[in-house]
Scaffold this motif. Structure first.
Motif, PDB file in Angstrom:
ATOM      1  N   GLY A  31       0.686  -1.172   0.020  1.00  0.00           N
ATOM      2  CA  GLY A  31       0.093   0.058   0.029  1.00  0.00           C
ATOM      3  C   GLY A  31       0.768   1.145  -0.095  1.00  0.00           C
ATOM      4  O   GLY A  31       1.966   1.337   0.540  1.00  0.00           O
ATOM      5  N   GLU A  32       0.306   2.264  -0.413  1.00  0.00           N
ATOM      6  CA  GLU A  32       1.012   3.563  -0.640  1.00  0.00           C
ATOM      7  C   GLU A  32       2.424   3.633  -1.054  1.00  0.00           C
ATOM      8  O   GLU A  32       3.265   4.408  -0.792  1.00  0.00           O
ATOM      9  N   GLY A  33       2.422   2.655  -2.347  1.00  0.00           N
ATOM     10  CA  GLY A  33       3.711   2.724  -3.031  1.00  0.00           C
ATOM     11  C   GLY A  33       4.823   1.869  -2.309  1.00  0.00           C
ATOM     12  O   GLY A  33       5.861   1.953  -2.854  1.00  0.00           O
ATOM     13  N   GLN A  34       4.500   1.042  -1.528  1.00  0.00           N
ATOM     14  CA  GLN A  34       5.493   0.699  -0.631  1.00  0.00           C
ATOM     15  C   GLN A  34       5.359  -1.237  -0.977  1.00  0.00           C
ATOM     16  O   GLN A  34       4.431  -1.563  -1.263  1.00  0.00           O
ATOM     17  N   TYR A  35       6.827  -1.452  -1.116  1.00  0.00           N
ATOM     18  CA  TYR A  35       6.903  -2.943  -1.503  1.00  0.00           C
ATOM     19  C   TYR A  35       8.042  -3.701  -0.480  1.00  0.00           C
ATOM     20  O   TYR A  35       8.902  -3.129  -0.066  1.00  0.00           O
ATOM     21  N   ASP A  36       7.439  -5.032  -0.107  1.00  0.00           N
ATOM     22  CA  ASP A  36       8.291  -5.884   0.672  1.00  0.00           C
ATOM     23  C   ASP A  36       9.282  -6.518  -0.435  1.00  0.00           C
ATOM     24  O   ASP A  36       8.686  -7.654  -1.159  1.00  0.00           O
ATOM     25  N   LEU A  37      10.488  -6.367  -0.535  1.00  0.00           N
ATOM     26  CA  LEU A  37      11.425  -7.009  -1.657  1.00  0.00           C
ATOM     27  C   LEU A  37      11.383  -8.363  -1.334  1.00  0.00           C
ATOM     28  O   LEU A  37      11.868  -9.320  -2.233  1.00  0.00           O
ATOM     29  N   PHE A  65      -7.348 -16.262  -8.545  1.00  0.00           N
ATOM     30  CA  PHE A  65      -6.308 -15.896  -7.566  1.00  0.00           C
ATOM     31  C   PHE A  65      -6.244 -14.255  -7.613  1.00  0.00           C
ATOM     32  O   PHE A  65      -6.169 -13.649  -6.571  1.00  0.00           O
ATOM     33  N   PHE A  66      -6.500 -13.735  -8.736  1.00  0.00           N
ATOM     34  CA  PHE A  66      -6.209 -12.411  -8.898  1.00  0.00           C
ATOM     35  C   PHE A  66      -7.582 -11.484  -8.141  1.00  0.00           C
ATOM     36  O   PHE A  66      -7.361 -10.365  -7.782  1.00  0.00           O
ATOM     37  N   LEU A  67      -8.663 -12.104  -8.383  1.00  0.00           N
ATOM     38  CA  LEU A  67      -9.653 -11.634  -7.979  1.00  0.00           C
ATOM     39  C   LEU A  67      -9.716 -11.610  -6.407  1.00  0.00           C
ATOM     40  O   LEU A  67     -10.269 -10.912  -5.653  1.00  0.00           O
ATOM     41  N   GLY A  68      -9.181 -12.710  -5.827  1.00  0.00           N
ATOM     42  CA  GLY A  68      -8.721 -12.950  -4.193  1.00  0.00           C
ATOM     43  C   GLY A  68      -7.854 -11.591  -3.959  1.00  0.00           C
ATOM     44  O   GLY A  68      -8.360 -11.121  -2.921  1.00  0.00           O
ATOM     45  N   HIS A  81      -7.698  -5.328  -1.544  1.00  0.00           N
ATOM     46  CA  HIS A  81      -7.737  -4.052  -1.648  1.00  0.00           C
ATOM     47  C   HIS A  81      -8.755  -3.226  -1.748  1.00  0.00           C
ATOM     48  O   HIS A  81      -8.645  -1.884  -1.842  1.00  0.00           O
ATOM     49  N   LEU A  82      -9.634  -3.759  -1.922  1.00  0.00           N
ATOM     50  CA  LEU A  82     -11.172  -2.882  -1.977  1.00  0.00           C
ATOM     51  C   LEU A  82     -11.560  -2.472  -0.519  1.00  0.00           C
ATOM     52  O   LEU A  82     -12.512  -2.964   0.096  1.00  0.00           O
ATOM     53  N   LYS A  83     -11.037  -1.489  -0.106  1.00  0.00           N
ATOM     54  CA  LYS A  83     -11.172  -1.055   1.219  1.00  0.00           C
ATOM     55  C   LYS A  83     -11.731   0.331   1.642  1.00  0.00           C
ATOM     56  O   LYS A  83     -12.148   0.731   2.670  1.00  0.00           O
ATOM     57  N   ASP A  84     -11.932   1.048   0.399  1.00  0.00           N
ATOM     58  CA  ASP A  84     -12.738   2.388   0.523  1.00  0.00           C
ATOM     59  C   ASP A  84     -13.397   2.713  -0.729  1.00  0.00           C
ATOM     60  O   ASP A  84     -13.411   1.810  -1.863  1.00  0.00           O
ATOM     61  N   ALA A  85     -14.208   3.766  -0.897  1.00  0.00           N
ATOM     62  CA  ALA A  85     -14.862   3.995  -2.115  1.00  0.00           C
ATOM     63  C   ALA A  85     -13.971   4.588  -3.436  1.00  0.00           C
ATOM     64  O   ALA A  85     -14.233   4.005  -4.500  1.00  0.00           O
ATOM     65  N   ARG A  86     -12.803   4.854  -2.887  1.00  0.00           N
ATOM     66  CA  ARG A  86     -11.952   5.294  -3.978  1.00  0.00           C
ATOM     67  C   ARG A  86     -11.226   4.040  -4.894  1.00  0.00           C
ATOM     68  O   ARG A  86     -11.084   3.943  -5.976  1.00  0.00           O
ATOM     69  N   TRP A  95     -12.959   0.996  -4.828  1.00  0.00           N
ATOM     70  CA  TRP A  95     -13.918   0.133  -5.610  1.00  0.00           C
ATOM     71  C   TRP A  95     -14.175   1.243  -6.853  1.00  0.00           C
ATOM     72  O   TRP A  95     -14.347   0.307  -7.970  1.00  0.00           O
ATOM     73  N   GLY A  96     -14.142   2.142  -6.825  1.00  0.00           N
ATOM     74  CA  GLY A  96     -14.236   3.230  -8.161  1.00  0.00           C
ATOM     75  C   GLY A  96     -13.291   2.852  -9.182  1.00  0.00           C
ATOM     76  O   GLY A  96     -13.644   2.555 -10.545  1.00  0.00           O
ATOM     77  N   LEU A  97     -11.950   2.723  -8.906  1.00  0.00           N
ATOM     78  CA  LEU A  97     -10.984   2.520  -9.511  1.00  0.00           C
ATOM     79  C   LEU A  97     -11.131   1.171 -10.151  1.00  0.00           C
ATOM     80  O   LEU A  97     -10.876   0.685 -11.333  1.00  0.00           O
ATOM     81  N   ALA A  98     -11.392   0.160  -9.158  1.00  0.00           N
ATOM     82  CA  ALA A  98     -11.724  -1.242  -9.781  1.00  0.00           C
ATOM     83  C   ALA A  98     -12.748  -1.407 -10.834  1.00  0.00           C
ATOM     84  O   ALA A  98     -12.905  -2.089 -11.846  1.00  0.00           O
ATOM     85  N   VAL A  99     -13.852  -0.800 -10.556  1.00  0.00           N
ATOM     86  CA  VAL A  99     -14.982  -0.553 -11.455  1.00  0.00           C
ATOM     87  C   VAL A  99     -14.689  -0.052 -12.811  1.00  0.00           C
ATOM     88  O   VAL A  99     -15.158  -0.646 -13.844  1.00  0.00           O
ATOM     89  N   LEU A 100     -13.895   1.086 -12.739  1.00  0.00           N
ATOM     90  CA  LEU A 100     -13.437   1.688 -14.053  1.00  0.00           C
ATOM     91  C   LEU A 100     -12.699   0.696 -14.788  1.00  0.00           C
ATOM     92  O   LEU A 100     -12.827   0.432 -16.003  1.00  0.00           O
TER      93      LEU A 100
END
Length: 224
Positions: free
Chosen positions: A119-125, A168-171, A176-181, A183-188
């Motif tokens: 999240g927020e552009g962070q990755y666990d290498l 797998f990718f639907l899971g 990541h669908l934690k807020d309206a933003r 959900w909106g991007l996913a629907v788009l």
């Protein structure tokens, strides 16, 4: 369980489903490649060296239609163009020597990139490297099994192997669908891909949907 042993378990738990999905998908690819006359060794070598399901499926589709080498390369390049976007998101997290960064970059797949995202552009290498390495093993081993057992497997869709990765990718998406933003991007993304899937070349709907979501997300982020 001690903290020392709990940490590797936490790292491994989200990675194993990715490797399992690659194993199943690899079997489907191996069976398909064998059915168009590639034999066993060629698909396995292709999976080990190319290590890109979408590009390999695209290449086999072109080979099945007796396309040229340039058509194979063009299809693979178009289908892998999404890694340019994925690479730019993870580049700031890469550290170490040039060889180390290049090695890590080679292990970026759709699955490893997704499970390593915090999240927020962070990755666990560490998660990305482990997932990428296990995906490579699963994909290559699955390709070999599929090519060897192609006749016994028959149509991969009959066994549901072709659905392993989408499910797998639907899971992953659901987590990541934690807020309206979100959900909106996913629907788009879904609407954009659905509008293109029946007439655009394979791979293009996903690229356009990802670009639409990325641009919209960036605009919303700047406005915030």
């Amino acid at each position: 369980m001690t903290e020392t042993t709990a940490e590797p378990v936490r790292t491994l738990r989200p990675v194993l489903p990715v490797a399992a999905a690659d194993l199943a998908d690899g079997m489907a690819f191996g069976a398909l490649a064998a059915s168009v006359g590639m034999g066993v060794l060629a698909p396995v070598a292709m999976s080990l060296l190319v290590f890109s399901g979408s590009a390999q499926y695209g290449a086999v589709a072109v080979i099945a239609q007796h396309g040229s080498v340039w058509a194979v390369v063009g299809a693979a390049a178009a289908l892998n163009a999404r890694y340019l976007l994925m690479g730019t998101t993870i580049a700031p997290a890469l550290t170490g020597s040039a060889w180390s960064r290049a090695g890590t970059a080679m292990l970026i797949t759709d699955g490893s990139w997704a499970v390593a995202h915090r999240g927020e552009g962070q990755y666990d290498l560490r998660t990305l490297r482990l997932a990428g390495a296990l995906c490579l093993c699963g994909w290559t081993a699955g390709t070999g099994l599929g090519a060897l057992l192609g006749d016994a497997i028959g149509d991969p869709g009959r066994l549901g192997l072709d659905a392993a990765y989408p499910v797998f990718f639907l899971g992953l998406l659901r987590s990541h669908l934690k807020d309206a933003r979100a959900w909106g991007l996913a629907v788009l993304g879904v609407v954009t891909a659905a509008a293109l899937v029946f007439w655009a070349p394979p791979g293009v709907p996903v690229l356009v949907a990802g670009a639409a979501g990325g641009v919209t997300g960036a605009v919303l982020g700047v406005r915030r």
